[in-house]
Every structure is written in structure tokens, then in C-alpha cells.
Write a protein that holds these residues in place. Structure first.
Motif, PDB file in Angstrom:
ATOM      1  N   HIS A  39       0.874  -1.168   0.000  1.00 43.60           N
ATOM      2  CA  HIS A  39       0.000   0.000   0.000  1.00 43.60           C
ATOM      3  C   HIS A  39       0.915   1.223   0.000  1.00 43.60           C
ATOM      4  O   HIS A  39       1.653   1.407  -0.948  1.00 43.60           O
ATOM      5  N   ASP A  40       0.903   2.022   1.028  1.00 44.45           N
ATOM      6  CA  ASP A  40       1.708   3.242   1.017  1.00 44.45           C
ATOM      7  C   ASP A  40       3.152   2.965   1.413  1.00 44.45           C
ATOM      8  O   ASP A  40       3.418   2.169   2.311  1.00 44.45           O
ATOM      9  N   ILE A  41       4.054   3.629   0.720  1.00 44.68           N
ATOM     10  CA  ILE A  41       5.469   3.626   1.052  1.00 44.68           C
ATOM     11  C   ILE A  41       5.753   5.034   1.556  1.00 44.68           C
ATOM     12  O   ILE A  41       5.645   6.006   0.792  1.00 44.68           O
ATOM     13  N   THR A  42       6.068   5.154   2.823  1.00 46.13           N
ATOM     14  CA  THR A  42       6.103   6.463   3.456  1.00 46.13           C
ATOM     15  C   THR A  42       7.241   6.573   4.464  1.00 46.13           C
ATOM     16  O   THR A  42       7.614   5.566   5.070  1.00 46.13           O
ATOM     17  N   PHE A  49      -0.513  -1.410   7.408  1.00 47.61           N
ATOM     18  CA  PHE A  49      -0.188  -1.783   6.030  1.00 47.61           C
ATOM     19  C   PHE A  49       0.772  -0.808   5.354  1.00 47.61           C
ATOM     20  O   PHE A  49       1.108  -0.986   4.195  1.00 47.61           O
ATOM     21  N   ASP A  50       1.225   0.220   6.056  1.00 45.98           N
ATOM     22  CA  ASP A  50       2.267   1.097   5.526  1.00 45.98           C
ATOM     23  C   ASP A  50       3.618   0.401   5.628  1.00 45.98           C
ATOM     24  O   ASP A  50       3.848  -0.397   6.538  1.00 45.98           O
ATOM     25  N   VAL A  51       4.504   0.749   4.715  1.00 47.64           N
ATOM     26  CA  VAL A  51       5.882   0.275   4.763  1.00 47.64           C
ATOM     27  C   VAL A  51       6.763   1.513   4.683  1.00 47.64           C
ATOM     28  O   VAL A  51       6.529   2.390   3.853  1.00 47.64           O
ATOM     29  N   SER A  52       7.774   1.576   5.537  1.00 48.62           N
ATOM     30  CA  SER A  52       8.679   2.726   5.483  1.00 48.62           C
ATOM     31  C   SER A  52       9.538   2.641   4.222  1.00 48.62           C
ATOM     32  O   SER A  52       9.721   1.561   3.644  1.00 48.62           O
ATOM     33  N   VAL A  91       8.959 -13.195  -8.949  1.00 48.36           N
ATOM     34  CA  VAL A  91       8.255 -12.364  -7.974  1.00 48.36           C
ATOM     35  C   VAL A  91       7.545 -11.247  -8.723  1.00 48.36           C
ATOM     36  O   VAL A  91       8.113 -10.650  -9.644  1.00 48.36           O
ATOM     37  N   VAL A  92       6.305 -10.957  -8.345  1.00 51.30           N
ATOM     38  CA  VAL A  92       5.512  -9.859  -8.906  1.00 51.30           C
ATOM     39  C   VAL A  92       5.300  -8.828  -7.801  1.00 51.30           C
ATOM     40  O   VAL A  92       4.990  -9.190  -6.663  1.00 51.30           O
ATOM     41  N   LEU A  93       5.453  -7.541  -8.140  1.00 49.84           N
ATOM     42  CA  LEU A  93       5.232  -6.453  -7.188  1.00 49.84           C
ATOM     43  C   LEU A  93       3.981  -5.679  -7.579  1.00 49.84           C
ATOM     44  O   LEU A  93       3.859  -5.246  -8.733  1.00 49.84           O
ATOM     45  N   THR A  94       3.053  -5.518  -6.636  1.00 50.54           N
ATOM     46  CA  THR A  94       1.842  -4.742  -6.899  1.00 50.54           C
ATOM     47  C   THR A  94       1.630  -3.739  -5.766  1.00 50.54           C
ATOM     48  O   THR A  94       2.100  -3.940  -4.641  1.00 50.54           O
ATOM     49  N   PHE A  95       0.896  -2.677  -6.095  1.00 50.39           N
ATOM     50  CA  PHE A  95       0.612  -1.597  -5.146  1.00 50.39           C
ATOM     51  C   PHE A  95      -0.853  -1.216  -5.289  1.00 50.39           C
ATOM     52  O   PHE A  95      -1.351  -1.077  -6.401  1.00 50.39           O
ATOM     53  N   ASP A  96      -1.529  -1.012  -4.166  1.00 59.85           N
ATOM     54  CA  ASP A  96      -2.950  -0.661  -4.167  1.00 59.85           C
ATOM     55  C   ASP A  96      -3.173   0.779  -3.706  1.00 59.85           C
ATOM     56  O   ASP A  96      -2.425   1.295  -2.877  1.00 59.85           O
ATOM     57  N   ASP A  97      -4.224   1.379  -4.212  1.00 58.88           N
ATOM     58  CA  ASP A  97      -4.873   2.564  -3.664  1.00 58.88           C
ATOM     59  C   ASP A  97      -4.319   3.926  -4.069  1.00 58.88           C
ATOM     60  O   ASP A  97      -4.795   4.937  -3.560  1.00 58.88           O
ATOM     61  N   CYS A  98      -3.332   4.000  -4.961  1.00 59.34           N
ATOM     62  CA  CYS A  98      -2.982   5.289  -5.571  1.00 59.34           C
ATOM     63  C   CYS A  98      -2.310   6.281  -4.616  1.00 59.34           C
ATOM     64  O   CYS A  98      -2.370   7.485  -4.807  1.00 59.34           O
ATOM     65  N   TYR A  99      -1.676   5.808  -3.559  1.00 59.63           N
ATOM     66  CA  TYR A  99      -1.029   6.716  -2.617  1.00 59.63           C
ATOM     67  C   TYR A  99       0.144   7.432  -3.271  1.00 59.63           C
ATOM     68  O   TYR A  99       0.908   6.841  -4.037  1.00 59.63           O
ATOM     69  N   LEU A 100       0.310   8.698  -2.941  1.00 58.29           N
ATOM     70  CA  LEU A 100       1.398   9.506  -3.487  1.00 58.29           C
ATOM     71  C   LEU A 100       2.760   8.921  -3.122  1.00 58.29           C
ATOM     72  O   LEU A 100       3.712   9.038  -3.896  1.00 58.29           O
ATOM     73  N   GLY A 101       2.864   8.273  -1.967  1.00 57.51           N
ATOM     74  CA  GLY A 101       4.129   7.660  -1.562  1.00 57.51           C
ATOM     75  C   GLY A 101       4.621   6.616  -2.552  1.00 57.51           C
ATOM     76  O   GLY A 101       5.826   6.386  -2.667  1.00 57.51           O
ATOM     77  N   GLN A 102       3.711   5.998  -3.279  1.00 53.60           N
ATOM     78  CA  GLN A 102       4.123   5.031  -4.304  1.00 53.60           C
ATOM     79  C   GLN A 102       4.895   5.738  -5.418  1.00 53.60           C
ATOM     80  O   GLN A 102       5.885   5.216  -5.923  1.00 53.60           O
ATOM     81  N   TYR A 103       4.414   6.927  -5.781  1.00 52.51           N
ATOM     82  CA  TYR A 103       5.067   7.714  -6.833  1.00 52.51           C
ATOM     83  C   TYR A 103       6.361   8.341  -6.319  1.00 52.51           C
ATOM     84  O   TYR A 103       7.393   8.292  -6.980  1.00 52.51           O
ATOM     85  N   GLU A 104       6.288   8.941  -5.136  1.00 56.82           N
ATOM     86  CA  GLU A 104       7.443   9.695  -4.620  1.00 56.82           C
ATOM     87  C   GLU A 104       8.545   8.802  -4.060  1.00 56.82           C
ATOM     88  O   GLU A 104       9.721   9.164  -4.148  1.00 56.82           O
ATOM     89  N   HIS A 105       8.187   7.656  -3.479  1.00 59.03           N
ATOM     90  CA  HIS A 105       9.187   6.842  -2.794  1.00 59.03           C
ATOM     91  C   HIS A 105       9.414   5.477  -3.435  1.00 59.03           C
ATOM     92  O   HIS A 105      10.564   5.056  -3.594  1.00 59.03           O
ATOM     93  N   SER A 131      -7.189  11.465   3.939  1.00 65.26           N
ATOM     94  CA  SER A 131      -6.266  11.482   5.073  1.00 65.26           C
ATOM     95  C   SER A 131      -4.820  11.396   4.582  1.00 65.26           C
ATOM     96  O   SER A 131      -3.888  11.620   5.337  1.00 65.26           O
ATOM     97  N   ARG A 132      -4.666  11.097   3.292  1.00 63.94           N
ATOM     98  CA  ARG A 132      -3.343  11.011   2.645  1.00 63.94           C
ATOM     99  C   ARG A 132      -3.435  11.630   1.257  1.00 63.94           C
ATOM    100  O   ARG A 132      -4.497  11.687   0.659  1.00 63.94           O
ATOM    101  N   ASP A 133      -2.281  12.011   0.750  1.00 64.68           N
ATOM    102  CA  ASP A 133      -2.214  12.498  -0.627  1.00 64.68           C
ATOM    103  C   ASP A 133      -2.228  11.311  -1.584  1.00 64.68           C
ATOM    104  O   ASP A 133      -1.738  10.224  -1.258  1.00 64.68           O
ATOM    105  N   HIS A 134      -2.792  11.551  -2.769  1.00 67.34           N
ATOM    106  CA  HIS A 134      -2.856  10.534  -3.814  1.00 67.34           C
ATOM    107  C   HIS A 134      -2.217  11.067  -5.087  1.00 67.34           C
ATOM    108  O   HIS A 134      -2.098  12.277  -5.278  1.00 67.34           O
ATOM    109  N   MET A 135      -1.819  10.140  -5.965  1.00 69.16           N
ATOM    110  CA  MET A 135      -1.231  10.538  -7.244  1.00 69.16           C
ATOM    111  C   MET A 135      -2.243  11.295  -8.087  1.00 69.16           C
ATOM    112  O   MET A 135      -3.452  11.115  -7.945  1.00 69.16           O
TER     113      MET A 135
END
Length: 161
Positions: A39-42, A49-52, A91-105, A131-135
Motif C-alpha cells: 500500500h503506502d510507502i512512506t 499496512f504502511d511500509v517505510s 516475484v511480482v510487485l503490486t501496489f494498491d490505492d494510488c497513494y502519493l508515496g508510491q510515486y514519490e518513494h 487522510s493522505r495524498d494521492h497521485m
């Protein structure tokens, strides 16, 4: 292992069985692949479900050190639908929910490692701060143009957690 059976055939080289179900049934592939979903990378995780950023970079480094082969979700689909061979340790990498942290980090690290990924977009929040920024649509178009990340639809309205 690897010994021929009574008929002289090595079972490891036998073609995958033909599926008996409908033609859209994804059963052709016989190789295993791991699918990691984020989900979010922050910099400051706030929910389970956040990952630093540092944890995510450690995950990518571990994949590299383990000689994992990060493949696209499309490659996995082709394996399941048509039996396309996968590399070992796929291995396949997927990301859900359009969080800005996916784009920025996440995206800069994916580029650094050359790892493809699929971003599943919650379209109702594109460019919206909840509650969070999105792409934004522009950021998503940039990702799509560059080609390392495939942008797919997750949902329009996301149910409450």
C-alpha cells in the motif's frame, strides 16, 4: 529426482496438462511465483499496512541478493493463461490505492533496481487529498509512458477499512 519413469519419460519435461474447464480458466502454468502487494510507502508509517521507505528498499535489496526475478503481472498472467515459462524465483510487485508515496518513494527505487510493478488505482481519489495524498492523473500518465509501472484500475470507490 529426474529419473525416467517406466515409459522412459522424464516427468519434469512433460508438458502441462490441458485444462478441462472453460478457456478463460487460468490453469496452464505450473510454476510458482510470489506476489508481493504493498500500500503506502512512506517515511512515517501510520497504519499496519504502511511500509517505510527504508523497509521497502531493504525488501528490494533482499530480492536482488536472493537472485529473485521480478516479473510483470502481465508475465504471470501469460504463464497462467498460456503456460509461458517463468524464470526461477519469479516475484511480482503490486501496489494498491494510488497513494502519493508510491510515486514519490517506491517508483524511484523500482527504477533504481529496474523492477516492474503494477499500480492498482482507486480512481475516485486520483489527485484528491483524503487522510493522505494521492497521485494525480499527470503522474499516472508519466508512469504509464515510462513503461516500468503498469497502471490498472483497482476500484472507483473504496470501501472503508
Amino acid at each position: 529426482p529426474g529419473e525416467a519413469n517406466a515409459g522412459g519419460e522424464d516427468p519434469r519435461t512433460r508438458p502441462a496438462p490441458t485444462p478441462s474447464g472453460p478457456p478463460t480458466l487460468l490453469v496452464q502454468g505450473t510454476q510458482e511465483a510470489a506476489v508481493l502487494m504493498y500500500h503506502d510507502i512512506t517515511p512515517r508509517p501510520s497504519v499496519y499496512f504502511d511500509v517505510s521507505v527504508s523497509e521497502f528498499e531493504q525488501h528490494l535489496r533482499m530480492l536482488k541478493d536472493a537472485e529473485a526475478n521480478v516479473i510483470s503481472l502481465a508475465d504471470l498472467y501469460d504463464h497462467l493463461a498460456a503456460g509461458k515459462l517463468l524464470p526461477p524465483r519469479a516475484v511480482v510487485l503490486t501496489f494498491d490505492d494510488c497513494y502519493l508515496g508510491q510515486y514519490e518513494h517506491a517508483y524511484p527505487l523500482l527504477k533504481q533496481y529496474g523492477y516492474p510493478a503494477t499500480f492498482f488505482i482507486h480512481t475516485g481519489v486520483v489527485g484528491v487529498k483524503t487522510s493522505r495524498d494521492h497521485m494525480t492523473w499527470e503522474q499516472l500518465q508519466e508512469l504509464d509512458r515510462e513503461g516500468l509501472v503498469r497502471v490498472e484500475c483497482h476500484t472507483v470507490s473504496h470501501p472503508e477499512d
